[in-house]
Design a protein around this motif. Sequence first.
Motif, PDB file in Angstrom:
ATOM      1  N   GLY A  32     -11.361 -10.457   8.224  1.00 27.38           N
ATOM      2  CA  GLY A  32     -12.314 -10.120   7.172  1.00 27.38           C
ATOM      3  C   GLY A  32     -12.030  -8.768   6.551  1.00 27.38           C
ATOM      4  N   ALA A  33     -11.728  -7.777   7.389  1.00 25.10           N
ATOM      5  CA  ALA A  33     -11.422  -6.441   6.872  1.00 25.10           C
ATOM      6  C   ALA A  33     -10.158  -6.462   6.018  1.00 25.10           C
ATOM      7  N   ALA A  34      -9.138  -7.216   6.469  1.00 25.36           N
ATOM      8  CA  ALA A  34      -7.882  -7.294   5.735  1.00 25.36           C
ATOM      9  C   ALA A  34      -8.067  -8.022   4.405  1.00 25.36           C
ATOM     10  N   VAL A  35      -8.831  -9.116   4.421  1.00 24.62           N
ATOM     11  CA  VAL A  35      -9.078  -9.879   3.193  1.00 24.62           C
ATOM     12  C   VAL A  35      -9.795  -9.008   2.165  1.00 24.62           C
ATOM     13  N   GLU A  36     -10.812  -8.276   2.595  1.00 27.29           N
ATOM     14  CA  GLU A  36     -11.542  -7.414   1.658  1.00 27.29           C
ATOM     15  C   GLU A  36     -10.622  -6.350   1.071  1.00 27.29           C
ATOM     16  N   ALA A  37      -9.765  -5.755   1.901  1.00 29.19           N
ATOM     17  CA  ALA A  37      -8.842  -4.736   1.411  1.00 29.19           C
ATOM     18  C   ALA A  37      -7.868  -5.312   0.389  1.00 29.19           C
ATOM     19  N   CYS A  38      -7.355  -6.512   0.655  1.00 29.06           N
ATOM     20  CA  CYS A  38      -6.415  -7.153  -0.276  1.00 29.06           C
ATOM     21  C   CYS A  38      -7.082  -7.453  -1.609  1.00 29.06           C
ATOM     22  N   LEU A  39      -8.322  -7.928  -1.560  1.00 27.91           N
ATOM     23  CA  LEU A  39      -9.022  -8.297  -2.788  1.00 27.91           C
ATOM     24  C   LEU A  39      -9.410  -7.068  -3.603  1.00 27.91           C
ATOM     25  N   ARG A  40      -9.748  -5.988  -2.935  1.00 32.77           N
ATOM     26  CA  ARG A  40     -10.106  -4.765  -3.666  1.00 32.77           C
ATOM     27  C   ARG A  40      -8.873  -4.152  -4.338  1.00 32.77           C
ATOM     28  N   LYS A  41      -7.725  -4.366  -3.748  1.00 33.48           N
ATOM     29  CA  LYS A  41      -6.496  -3.823  -4.309  1.00 33.48           C
ATOM     30  C   LYS A  41      -5.966  -4.678  -5.449  1.00 33.48           C
ATOM     31  N   ALA A  42      -6.234  -5.970  -5.383  1.00 33.90           N
ATOM     32  CA  ALA A  42      -5.689  -6.903  -6.388  1.00 33.90           C
ATOM     33  C   ALA A  42      -6.399  -6.742  -7.725  1.00 33.90           C
ATOM     34  N   ARG A  43      -5.671  -6.893  -8.796  1.00 35.80           N
ATOM     35  CA  ARG A  43      -6.245  -6.883 -10.140  1.00 35.80           C
ATOM     36  C   ARG A  43      -6.196  -8.300 -10.685  1.00 35.80           C
ATOM     37  N   GLY A  44      -7.333  -8.829 -11.018  1.00 34.57           N
ATOM     38  CA  GLY A  44      -7.375 -10.187 -11.546  1.00 34.57           C
ATOM     39  C   GLY A  44      -7.470 -11.253 -10.484  1.00 34.57           C
ATOM     40  N   GLY A  45      -7.586 -10.855  -9.217  1.00 30.13           N
ATOM     41  CA  GLY A  45      -7.757 -11.824  -8.141  1.00 30.13           C
ATOM     42  C   GLY A  45      -6.455 -12.351  -7.579  1.00 30.13           C
TER      43      GLY A  45
END
Length: 226
Positions: A32-45
């Motif tokens: 969960g922590a890793a997924v949130e970090a990846c999504l916050r870093k991504a632009r446009g999903g």
Amino acid sequence: MTQPNNTPHDHAPMDTSKATREALEGHIQLLGAAVEACLRKARGGLSELELIRQLQAPPWQILEAVDYANPAALYPVHFLLFHVLYRLRDELAERGETLTISPLSISLTESDVVSGTGLPDRGDPLRAFYLDLNQYEMPESDILRMVDDFWAGRVKQHPVRQSAADAASVLGFDALPADFSVVKHRFRRAVMQSHPDRGGDTEQVQQLNEAFATLRHYFRYGETPC
């Protein structure tokens, strides 16, 4: 990090040890922590595939290699990922953020305003399905049926119930029995009659074993809307 064994969670009685359940929950928290970090870093999903690949790569390396051609091997990875996403969506909603979830587009929309509107889509059958960790252990026959129905565009009753009805037919029932003890009695009798020493064959016994495993899963966990 290796992926934990397929283990049901706290929606029904379990045979697995407390340590195994805690290991699964720990894996989910880290994921969960890793997924949130990846999504916050991504632009446009991100697509599901892109997210899986990021979780496989440094610095995370949480997920192992996935055989995308094998639905039974892909399903546990897909299920845990979407379990985490629906958990995360509920958490973010309370902070006024929106998480859009689909295999082709997973995106996080930040907001400076906390809406206070509560959890999204409480009646969403997909949310109910993915938040039920019992579904992490779904029999391979149910997984393959779900894939077949998806590509065929069919909308049927819950796959667990449908496959349970099919399994009951293999054991000679006209309909799903009301009690698992009846299943056990019928299974033992059918196996004895199908034993190679009595004129049966190994393939027939294997079909009976698979039917019994499907019915055991059905009576242990029951139906969950999806």
